[in-house]
Scaffold this active site. Structure first.
Site, mmCIF file in Angstrom:
data_model
loop_
_atom_site.group_PDB
_atom_site.id
_atom_site.type_symbol
_atom_site.label_atom_id
_atom_site.label_comp_id
_atom_site.label_asym_id
_atom_site.label_seq_id
_atom_site.Cartn_x
_atom_site.Cartn_y
_atom_site.Cartn_z
ATOM 1 N N SER A 192 7.897 -1.572 -6.209
ATOM 2 C CA SER A 192 9.290 -1.516 -5.736
ATOM 3 C C SER A 192 10.256 -0.835 -6.706
ATOM 4 O O SER A 192 11.420 -1.225 -6.804
ATOM 5 C CB SER A 192 9.795 -2.922 -5.373
ATOM 6 O OG SER A 192 9.058 -3.441 -4.283
ATOM 7 N N GLY A 217 5.721 -2.756 -2.493
ATOM 8 C CA GLY A 217 6.207 -2.571 -1.117
ATOM 9 C C GLY A 217 7.058 -3.706 -0.592
ATOM 10 O O GLY A 217 7.314 -3.787 0.613
ATOM 11 N N HIS A 251 -6.280 0.656 -7.969
ATOM 12 C CA HIS A 251 -5.036 0.192 -7.348
ATOM 13 C C HIS A 251 -5.324 -1.116 -6.613
ATOM 14 O O HIS A 251 -6.400 -1.295 -6.041
ATOM 15 C CB HIS A 251 -4.508 1.262 -6.378
ATOM 16 C CG HIS A 251 -3.134 0.944 -5.887
ATOM 17 N ND1 HIS A 251 -2.900 0.020 -4.902
ATOM 18 C CD2 HIS A 251 -1.916 1.395 -6.273
ATOM 19 C CE1 HIS A 251 -1.591 -0.080 -4.694
ATOM 20 N NE2 HIS A 251 -0.969 0.744 -5.520
ATOM 21 N N ASN A 307 2.723 7.728 -5.793
ATOM 22 C CA ASN A 307 1.491 7.416 -5.067
ATOM 23 C C ASN A 307 1.844 7.407 -3.576
ATOM 24 O O ASN A 307 2.491 6.485 -3.105
ATOM 25 C CB ASN A 307 0.992 6.031 -5.530
ATOM 26 C CG ASN A 307 -0.160 5.511 -4.702
ATOM 27 O OD1 ASN A 307 -0.752 6.237 -3.906
ATOM 28 N ND2 ASN A 307 -0.479 4.236 -4.877
ATOM 29 N N GLU A 361 -4.492 -2.188 -3.854
ATOM 30 C CA GLU A 361 -4.859 -2.054 -2.433
ATOM 31 C C GLU A 361 -6.339 -1.722 -2.297
ATOM 32 O O GLU A 361 -6.997 -2.142 -1.349
ATOM 33 C CB GLU A 361 -3.966 -0.999 -1.760
ATOM 34 C CG GLU A 361 -2.565 -1.569 -1.550
ATOM 35 C CD GLU A 361 -1.450 -0.545 -1.543
ATOM 36 O OE1 GLU A 361 -1.717 0.666 -1.433
ATOM 37 O OE2 GLU A 361 -0.279 -0.971 -1.667
ATOM 38 N N LYS A 386 -0.114 7.043 -1.139
ATOM 39 C CA LYS A 386 -1.006 6.181 -0.358
ATOM 40 C C LYS A 386 -1.482 6.938 0.887
ATOM 41 O O LYS A 386 -1.637 8.157 0.827
ATOM 42 C CB LYS A 386 -0.311 4.856 -0.028
ATOM 43 C CG LYS A 386 0.301 4.216 -1.290
ATOM 44 C CD LYS A 386 0.781 2.827 -1.097
ATOM 45 C CE LYS A 386 1.331 2.302 -2.416
ATOM 46 N NZ LYS A 386 1.744 0.913 -2.353
ATOM 47 N N GLU A 434 1.150 -3.332 -12.155
ATOM 48 C CA GLU A 434 1.759 -3.435 -10.827
ATOM 49 C C GLU A 434 1.506 -4.826 -10.257
ATOM 50 O O GLU A 434 0.426 -5.082 -9.685
ATOM 51 C CB GLU A 434 1.140 -2.409 -9.874
ATOM 52 C CG GLU A 434 1.309 -0.973 -10.295
ATOM 53 C CD GLU A 434 1.180 -0.035 -9.099
ATOM 54 O OE1 GLU A 434 2.147 0.662 -8.814
ATOM 55 O OE2 GLU A 434 0.130 -0.044 -8.442
ATOM 56 N N GLY A 460 5.522 4.027 -5.188
ATOM 57 C CA GLY A 460 4.936 4.189 -3.857
ATOM 58 C C GLY A 460 5.974 4.718 -2.882
ATOM 59 O O GLY A 460 6.269 5.914 -2.837
#
Ligand code: PGA
Length: 252
Positions: free
Chosen positions: A214, A174, A98, A12, A100, A14, A168, A235
């Site tokens: 991560s 991250g 997701h 991903n 986010e 992003k 996730e 990510g």
């Protein structure tokens, strides 16, 4: 007989990457054949790069996905992109829900379910994301929160072939932090149980559950060895072909 679930190694990107970064996708595509029998490989670049990424990955087993879609097929929705438009470009899989997007755009489980249904309607796989926040984990509610998300973020159109679930934990995205293998195992087993009661054992046992948050070359083999972990959603470490391929190397 236990169902075979072909692992998925998904990247991903992003809101990262430009035309100059297509070389990373090219390198992944050139190497994807090595893993093709053992795992599916997917990169989800931002919308503007999708067309070029599809061209770069053509003739290779690497699939190109997207990071979101609108529930509708077309219409007056300025700035939005439909699942049909993405499939038209060659996208095979669409990430929905997701964390986010749930946080930045207030996406609810119900909206995520309509987006997943839109992906299905267009003939794409919906990669539906779930995961608890740090506060929810600290309060001991991780499993309950995730079960609730699974129950309400899956539309009636879900089948084992058109859906992948990504667990996730928000606090692991991250941050370089990951749950213990025991916690990942418990959450993935819990998701599988929720799927069984929602869809029946046969379908539920064939749906792939990937872990995200991560994932790096250094921890991939430990994470991917956990029961009910059928691959990864990556990510940061998907932006560099060398890291992404090193993670996929778990399935080499
Ligand atoms: P990360 O992101 O690998 O950079 O933690 C994972 C994701 O958000 O899908």
């Amino acid at each position: 007989m236990a169902p075979t679930r072909k692992p998925l190694v998904a990247g991903n990107w992003k809101m990262n990457g430009s035309l100059a970064d297509l070389g990373e996708i090219k390198t992944i595509a050139e190497n994807a054949k090595r893993f093709a029998d053992a795992a599916s490989m997917l990169i989800c670049p931002p919308f503007p790069l999708i067309s070029e990424a599809v061209k770069v990955a053509r003739q290779s087993p690497l699939e190109i996905g997207a990071q979101d879609c609108h529930p509708d097929e077309k219409g007056a929705h300025t700035g939005d992109v439909s699942a049909e438009m993405l499939v038209d470009l060659g996208v095979t899989t669409i990430i929905v829900g997701h964390s986010e997007r749930r946080a930045d755009h207030s996406e609810t489980n119900q909206l995520v379910a309509t987006k997943a249904a839109a992906a299905h309607r267009a003939g794409a796989i919906a990669l539906i994301c779930v995961g608890e926040t740090e506060a929810e984990r600290d309060a001991g509610h991780a499993l309950a929160v995730v079960e609730e998300q699974v129950k309400h973020s899956l539309p009636g159109t879900v089948t084992a072939l058109n859906t992948v679930i990504a667990y996730e934990p928000v606090w692991a995205i991250g941050t370089g932090r990951t749950p213990t293998p025991g916690d990942v195992a418990a959450l993935h087993a819990g998701i599988r149980d929720t799927l069984r009661s929602k869809l029946g054992a046969e379908s539920a046992d064939s749906i792939r559950l990937v872990y995200g948050g991560s994932v790096k070359p250094a921890n991939a083999s430990e994470l991917m060895a956990i029961p009910h972990v059928d691959g990864a959603l990556i990510g940061g470490a998907s932006l560099k072909a060398a890291d992404f391929l090193a993670i996929a190397g778990v399935y080499d």
